[in-house]
Design a protein around this motif. Structure first.
Motif, PDB file in Angstrom:
ATOM      1  N   MET A   1       0.990  -1.212  -0.088  1.00 33.38           N
ATOM      2  CA  MET A   1       0.111   0.068  -0.053  1.00 33.38           C
ATOM      3  C   MET A   1       0.717   1.137  -0.017  1.00 33.38           C
ATOM      4  SD  MET A   1      -3.016   0.930  -0.042  1.00 33.38           S
ATOM      5  CE  MET A   1      -4.198   2.044   0.318  1.00 33.38           C
ATOM      6  N   LYS A   2       2.014   1.236   0.642  1.00 34.90           N
ATOM      7  CA  LYS A   2       2.877   2.412   0.644  1.00 34.90           C
ATOM      8  C   LYS A   2       3.617   2.436  -0.741  1.00 34.90           C
ATOM      9  CE  LYS A   2       4.072   2.285   5.746  1.00 34.90           C
ATOM     10  NZ  LYS A   2       5.212   2.064   6.625  1.00 34.90           N
ATOM     11  N   LYS A   3       3.748   1.494  -1.169  1.00 35.13           N
ATOM     12  CA  LYS A   3       4.513   1.603  -2.696  1.00 35.13           C
ATOM     13  C   LYS A   3       3.476   2.610  -3.530  1.00 35.13           C
ATOM     14  CE  LYS A   3       7.568  -2.044  -2.202  1.00 35.13           C
ATOM     15  NZ  LYS A   3       7.994  -3.580  -3.168  1.00 35.13           N
ATOM     16  N   LEU A   4       1.940   1.996  -3.402  1.00 36.58           N
ATOM     17  CA  LEU A   4       1.126   2.442  -4.487  1.00 36.58           C
ATOM     18  C   LEU A   4       1.098   3.967  -4.127  1.00 36.58           C
ATOM     19  CD1 LEU A   4      -1.029   2.200  -6.469  1.00 36.58           C
ATOM     20  CD2 LEU A   4      -2.868   1.761  -4.405  1.00 36.58           C
ATOM     21  N   ILE A   5       0.861   4.399  -2.904  1.00 36.80           N
ATOM     22  CA  ILE A   5       0.784   5.802  -2.451  1.00 36.80           C
ATOM     23  C   ILE A   5       2.143   6.857  -3.021  1.00 36.80           C
ATOM     24  CG2 ILE A   5       0.824   7.457  -0.475  1.00 36.80           C
ATOM     25  CD1 ILE A   5      -1.081   5.481   1.035  1.00 36.80           C
ATOM     26  N   PHE A   6       3.282   5.905  -2.880  1.00 38.81           N
ATOM     27  CA  PHE A   6       4.558   6.548  -3.237  1.00 38.81           C
ATOM     28  C   PHE A   6       4.446   6.956  -4.770  1.00 38.81           C
ATOM     29  CE2 PHE A   6       8.649   5.920  -5.325  1.00 38.81           C
ATOM     30  CZ  PHE A   6       9.268   7.002  -4.578  1.00 38.81           C
ATOM     31  N   PHE A   7       4.003   5.767  -5.598  1.00 34.23           N
ATOM     32  CA  PHE A   7       3.937   5.963  -6.990  1.00 34.23           C
ATOM     33  C   PHE A   7       2.975   7.055  -7.446  1.00 34.23           C
ATOM     34  CE2 PHE A   7       6.010   1.840  -7.134  1.00 34.23           C
ATOM     35  CZ  PHE A   7       7.046   2.107  -7.867  1.00 34.23           C
ATOM     36  N   ILE A   8       1.808   6.982  -6.850  1.00 31.35           N
ATOM     37  CA  ILE A   8       0.644   8.048  -7.283  1.00 31.35           C
ATOM     38  C   ILE A   8       1.343   9.265  -6.733  1.00 31.35           C
ATOM     39  CG2 ILE A   8      -1.424   8.999  -6.461  1.00 31.35           C
ATOM     40  CD1 ILE A   8      -2.437   6.015  -6.128  1.00 31.35           C
ATOM     41  N   THR A   9       1.822   9.748  -5.415  1.00 28.62           N
ATOM     42  CA  THR A   9       2.561  10.859  -5.172  1.00 28.62           C
ATOM     43  C   THR A   9       3.521  11.405  -6.320  1.00 28.62           C
ATOM     44  OG1 THR A   9       2.186  10.678  -3.045  1.00 28.62           O
ATOM     45  CG2 THR A   9       3.510  12.188  -3.536  1.00 28.62           C
TER      46      THR A   9
END
Length: 123
Positions: A1-9
């Motif tokens: 989930m943290k990776k997804l938020i990182f990529f979106i940001t």
């Protein structure tokens, strides 16, 4: 989930930087764009047109401005290459006396006809 938020940001920041990097036309460029007619489109300036021809004319205008040409020089350059018709606001010369004078003549003649029909100056 943290990776997804990182990529979106990451992509949001990247897209904002891209939008900031795109050159926006200056006020002088917009003024020139609005006064040049697109020869491909019917009745549109190159400011309003999205045709390839209009985009190439915009590039030419920007290049000429960066080379130190004035607004008047650019209009002369475009008029020499594409004719008087490319300008929305043509200069007053022998060929355009009728273009500039006809509205005034029609206004005066029309006003005289209206005044005569209304009988404003009857004795």
């Amino acid at each position: 989930m943290k990776k997804l938020i990182f990529f979106i940001t990451f992509f949001i920041i990247l897209s904002n930087n891209y939008l900031l990097a795109v050159d926006k036309p200056t006020e002088l460029e917009n003024k020139i764009f609005k006064n040049l007619r697109c020869l491909i489109c019917q009745g549109q300036s190159i400011y309003d047109s999205q045709s390839d021809f209009a985009e190439s004319m915009k590039i030419v205008v920007r290049k000429n401005l960066s080379n130190g040409m004035s607004e008047k020089d650019i209009y002369q350059f475009m008029k020499k290459n594409y004719g008087e018709w490319v300008l929305y606001n043509p200069e007053i010369n022998k060929g355009t006396y009728l273009l500039w004078g006809l509205p005034i003549i029609l206004f005066v003649v029309g006003g005289a006809i209206i005044i005569r029909k209304l009988g404003v100056f009857k004795k």
